[in-house]
Each structure stands twice: as structure tokens, then as C-alpha cells.
Design an enzyme around this catalytic site. Structure first.
Site, PDB file in Angstrom:
ATOM      1  N   SER A   1       1.813   9.566   5.708  1.00 41.66           N
ATOM      2  CA  SER A   1       2.127   7.885   5.374  1.00 41.66           C
ATOM      3  C   SER A   1       3.733   7.525   5.887  1.00 41.66           C
ATOM      4  CB  SER A   1       1.582   8.509   4.205  1.00 41.66           C
ATOM      5  OG  SER A   1       1.736   6.469   4.262  1.00 41.66           O
TER       6      SER A   1
ATOM      7  N   ASP B   1       3.874   0.858  -5.770  1.00 45.04           N
ATOM      8  CA  ASP B   1       3.803  -0.206  -4.961  1.00 45.04           C
ATOM      9  C   ASP B   1       2.616  -0.849  -5.370  1.00 45.04           C
ATOM     10  OD1 ASP B   1       5.401   0.615  -3.192  1.00 45.04           O
ATOM     11  OD2 ASP B   1       3.803   1.866  -1.843  1.00 45.04           O
TER      12      ASP B   1
ATOM     13  N   ASP C   1      -6.744   0.540   6.540  1.00 46.41           N
ATOM     14  CA  ASP C   1      -7.256   0.027   5.507  1.00 46.41           C
ATOM     15  C   ASP C   1      -6.812  -1.483   4.817  1.00 46.41           C
ATOM     16  OD1 ASP C   1      -7.131   2.871   5.260  1.00 46.41           O
ATOM     17  OD2 ASP C   1      -5.416   3.185   3.569  1.00 46.41           O
TER      18      ASP C   1
ATOM     19  N   ARG D   1       8.646  -4.363  -2.127  1.00 43.81           N
ATOM     20  CA  ARG D   1       7.595  -4.892  -2.826  1.00 43.81           C
ATOM     21  C   ARG D   1       7.682  -6.170  -3.393  1.00 43.81           C
ATOM     22  NH1 ARG D   1       6.577  -1.538   0.501  1.00 43.81           N
ATOM     23  NH2 ARG D   1       5.004   0.432   0.765  1.00 43.81           N
TER      24      ARG D   1
HETATM   25  N1  ARG Z   1       8.045   6.730  -3.437  1.00 44.69           N
HETATM   26  C1  ARG Z   1       8.853   5.838  -3.014  1.00 44.69           C
HETATM   27  C2  ARG Z   1       9.284   4.961  -3.600  1.00 44.69           C
HETATM   28  O1  ARG Z   1       7.472   4.970  -4.398  1.00 44.69           O
HETATM   29  C3  ARG Z   1       8.436   5.762  -1.532  1.00 44.69           C
HETATM   30  C4  ARG Z   1       6.906   4.946  -1.204  1.00 44.69           C
HETATM   31  C5  ARG Z   1       6.237   4.469   0.130  1.00 44.69           C
HETATM   32  N2  ARG Z   1       5.137   3.481  -0.061  1.00 44.69           N
HETATM   33  C6  ARG Z   1       3.918   3.876   0.533  1.00 44.69           C
HETATM   34  N3  ARG Z   1       2.892   2.974   0.870  1.00 44.69           N
HETATM   35  N4  ARG Z   1       4.414   4.785   1.289  1.00 44.69           N
HETATM   36  O2  ARG Z   1       9.536   3.534  -3.596  1.00 44.69           O
END
Ligand code: ARG
Length: 400
Positions: free
Chosen positions: A175, A124, A15, A95
Site C-alpha cells: 500500500s 489519515d 476504494d 492530508r
Molecule cells: N504511517 C504514515 C503516516 O501516518 C503513513 C500513512 C500512509 N497513508 C496511507 N494511506 N497509506 O503518516
């Protein structure tokens, strides 16, 4: 005409590789890629080659493991931060760190914008955007994936058409997002809330069946609320987290299955394995209970849940989060000592703690002969404590 520069948070996957080209051709930017390593062990050289091949004018690799451990994971640990009571916020903590490096690299290159590959339905995007707004509101934020909703097949076709090298490793059916503090696993069969996560979803934790037949003990040393040693050996923050994670994972500790409330209002089924975070939070929480007063612990409990919520929602760079952290540092001034954990077949228990500052006086708590507590003082205390209740009850004839 001279093109403006944009800094892209580059993971090295399909991506973000496609995004390099899209930002360059469709948006007209010179693209600088930035990858902050928070413990997911990517091949630095391959990553740089791939970014350049996709059209990046430069690639900045930052080894951010120690910074992530010390400035993000440990403050979260001090706050015993668990979103909705269970998720240690591994993805959520990384992040703002990545955001900070995007902003730093943007300043370094004189870029006017930053970009990321987060989608429009996840958390994210919120965390990246709020981190950038909190650090440098003048930077423009571009999220092509959110604007265009590019599917995996479209990304593959685009990559093939434009000769963009994509990772050769076989794509997992899930993922994955991983760093020192934990690993999140989404997608595929996990999207059925009633299907147990299959064994292949997990990479860091053993199933209880495969965990050792004998229990394991681990002793974690803290200074002022920060972990500093494992079984007496001093370790740097990142190495300490890795060490605890390996041990807890071996014993099958740290698997989490959560019906989670996303910032954007979506309910999603999230699977995690966070062996280090789960073990360290249990140890820290215990030592805090041992060394601080109930009076302040109750207030801290409320702030802990606010800290977790702020982190989840992307408000890391906010005055409220900084203020709570200042409170936690003060509250943790004497959270120094060692906690022993016993791990066995996916279970974890605290079985001992020592501290020069344990607010524990055996002469007061004992039921034995050396008891020094003045039992008679309790009667007057309870008489005053219950006075209002007694008066009310006398007036209304008892009962509530
Ligand atoms: N639900 C989790 C969070 O918001 C995991 C997010 C994982 N991010 C990803 N791009 N796979 O912290």
C-alpha cells in the site's frame, strides 16, 4: 427531491471509485470528486473519466504541487520536522492540504458534507477530520470505509457488480502513498518487523550497491530558512524538492524503517523513502546551527518536536502550529546561505556551509596565532559559574 452534495477526496483507486457509488446510492448524495495533485503523477484525464464513470456529477482536479511544497513542506522543513526523530511526515503533511481543497470545493458547490476513504485504524482519518473541523466545522464528515470496513475483495466484487471501472495497472503488493516530500510503503512482507524491506518496495532510492561508485556533491541555497536554489540555480519550491529528491535517491539516501506509534494507539512498522526531505532537513539544520544562537536554538529544538507531533496528530490548522510557525519565521530570519552535502552509497554528510550571517568568528575560535579571545576572562567567568557548587562542596565535603 433535490439531493445534497458531498465532496469526496478522490485518489482514483479502487476504494475511492467504489465510494463514489456508495455515497450516491446508499447515502443519497450527489458526489463531487476532488483530487489534489501533490506530486504523485496521476493521469488527469483517466482520473476524471473514472470518477465520472463511477457516478460523480463533477470532478475537480487541483494542481497543488507548488502549494504543497511552499505552504506545507517548507514550513515543516523550517521546523526540521521529523516524527519520532526520523519520519519527515510526508503523508501527514498532504492530508491538511487535501482537506483544505475539499472544503474549498464544498463551498464552491454549496455542498453540505465531505467524504474520504480513510480507514478507522490509521492516522489519515484523524488528519482529514481535524483539517475539516479546523477549517469549516459546519461541514458534515462521512467516512464510509471507517463505518463499513470494506475489504479489498468486497470492493472488487462491488465494482464488478456495478460496472465501475477500476485502475488497470497491476496492483502492487504494497500500500503506497506518495507525494513530493516522500513515499510510504506498507503491507505485505513489511508487516513482519524483522524482515528487511525487499528491494521492490523502493521506487525512488537506489540500494547502496546500485548507487554510483563515486560520491556526489550538492549545494543547497537558503533564504530566511527556505530553500531557493540547487548548485546556484534558482528553482520553484516543487521543482527544487524534485531535483534534490532525484539526486539523493540516486545515491540511495532517504530510506527509513520505523516502528511507529500511530495516533490511535497502534504500533506499526512503517517503511519510507524520503530522499528530498532527508537531504533538505540535514542542510537546513546545519545552516540554522551556523547562523542562530545556541540560546534560541535550544528553545527551537523543543518547538520542532512539538511541530512534528502536531503535524502527525492532524493539528495542522491549530493556533499552536501557527504560533510555532511564526516563531520559526522569526528564528529563521538570517538562515540564509549555502550548504554543501556529500552523498555516497546511502550516506549523507554536510561538508561545508557559507552565509553572510554565520555567527562564527575565526579570531575567537581559532587555536592559531591570530587568536583574539581574552583567555584570562575565562577564569573569573568559571569562578562565578561554579560558585554555588564550590560552596555546597565545601559544606558537605565534596561529592554529590
Ligand atoms: N504511517 C504514515 C503516516 O501516518 C503513513 C500513512 C500512509 N497513508 C496511507 N494511506 N497509506 O503518516
Amino acid at each position: 427531491m433535490k439531493r445534497e452534495k458531498i465532496v469526496l477526496a478522490y485518489s482514483g483507486g479502487l476504494d475511492t471509485s467504489v465510494l463514489v457509488r456508495i455515497l450516491s446510492t446508499d447515502y443519497g448524495y450527489d458526489v463531487v470528486c476532488c483530487h489534489a495533485d501533490v506530486g504523485e503523477a496521476r493521469d488527469a484525464k483517466a482520473l476524471t473519466d473514472r470518477a465520472k464513470a463511477a457516478g460523480a456529477i463533477a470532478m475537480e482536479m487541483v494542481d497543488a504541487k507548488e502549494e504543497f511544497a511552499k505552504d506545507f513542506c517548507f514550513p515543516a522543513l523550517q521546523a526540521n520536522a521529523l516524527y519520532e526523530g526520523v519520519y519527515p511526515l510526508s503523508a501527514a503533511l498532504s492530508r491538511p492540504l487535501i482537506g483544505k481543497h475539499l472544503v474549498d470545493v464544498a463551498h464552491q458547490y454549496g455542498a453540505t458534507a465531505v467524504a474520504h476513504g480513510a480507514t478507522g485504524k490509521g492516522n489519515d482519518q484523524v488528519r482529514f477530520d481535524l483539517a475539516v473541523k479546523g477549517l469549516d466545522p459546519a461541514l458534515k464528515i462521512i467516512a464510509p470505509q471507517r463505518e463499513r470496513n470494506i475489504s479489498r475483495d468486497e470492493a472488487m466484487d462491488y465494482a464488478a457488480k456495478h460496472g465501475i471501472a477500476v485502475p488497470t495497472t497491476r496492483k502492487s503488493p504494497f500500500s503506497i502513498d506518495e507525494n513530493l516530500w516522500g513515499r510510504s510503503i506498507e503491507g505485505g512482507v513489511l508487516e513482519d518487523p524483522n524482515t528487511e524491506p525487499p528491494e521492490e518496495a523502493f521506487a525512488w532510492t537506489k540500494s547502496w550497491q546500485d548507487a554510483p561508485a563515486e560520491p556526489g556533491l550538492i549545494r543547497i541555497g537558503f533564504e530566511a530558512g527556505y530553500p531557493v536554489s540547487v548548485n546556484g540555480e534558482k528553482l520553484s519550491p516543487a521543482r527544487l524538492i524534485a531535483r534534490v529528491g532525484e539526486f539523493a535517491g540516486l545515491h540511495g539516501v532517504g530510506r527509513i524503517d520505523l516502528m511507529e506509534n500511530r495516533v490511535v494507539g497502534i504500533k506499526s512498522r512503517e517503511t519510507y523513502e524520503c530522499p528530498a526531505a532527508v537531504a533538505l532537513i540535514a542542510a537546513h539544520q546545519d545552516l540554522e546551527r551556523f547562523t542562530t544562537l545556541g540560546l534560541s536554538a535550544r528553545t527551537k529544538g523543543q518547538l520542532d518536536s512539538t511541530f512534528a507531533q502536531l503535524t502527525y496528530d492532524g493539528f495542522w490548522y491549530s493556533p499552536l502550529r501557527s504560533a510555532i510557525q511564526a516563531f520559526n519565521d522569526e528564528h529563521n530570519k538570517f538562515v540564509t546561505g549555502e550548504v554543501t552535502l556529500k552523498l555516497f552509497k546511502a550516506s549523507l554528510r554536510v561538508v561545508g556551509r557559507t552565509s553572510p550571517f554565520g555567527v562564527y568568528n575565526k579570531l575567537l575560535s581559532t587555536y592559531g596565532r591570530e587568536d583574539k579571545f581574552d583567555h584570562r576572562a575565562a577564569e573569573g567567568f568559571i569562578n562565578l559559574l561554579g560558585l554555588q557548587l564550590q560552596e555546597y562542596s565545601r559544606l558537605h565535603g565534596g561529592g554529590a
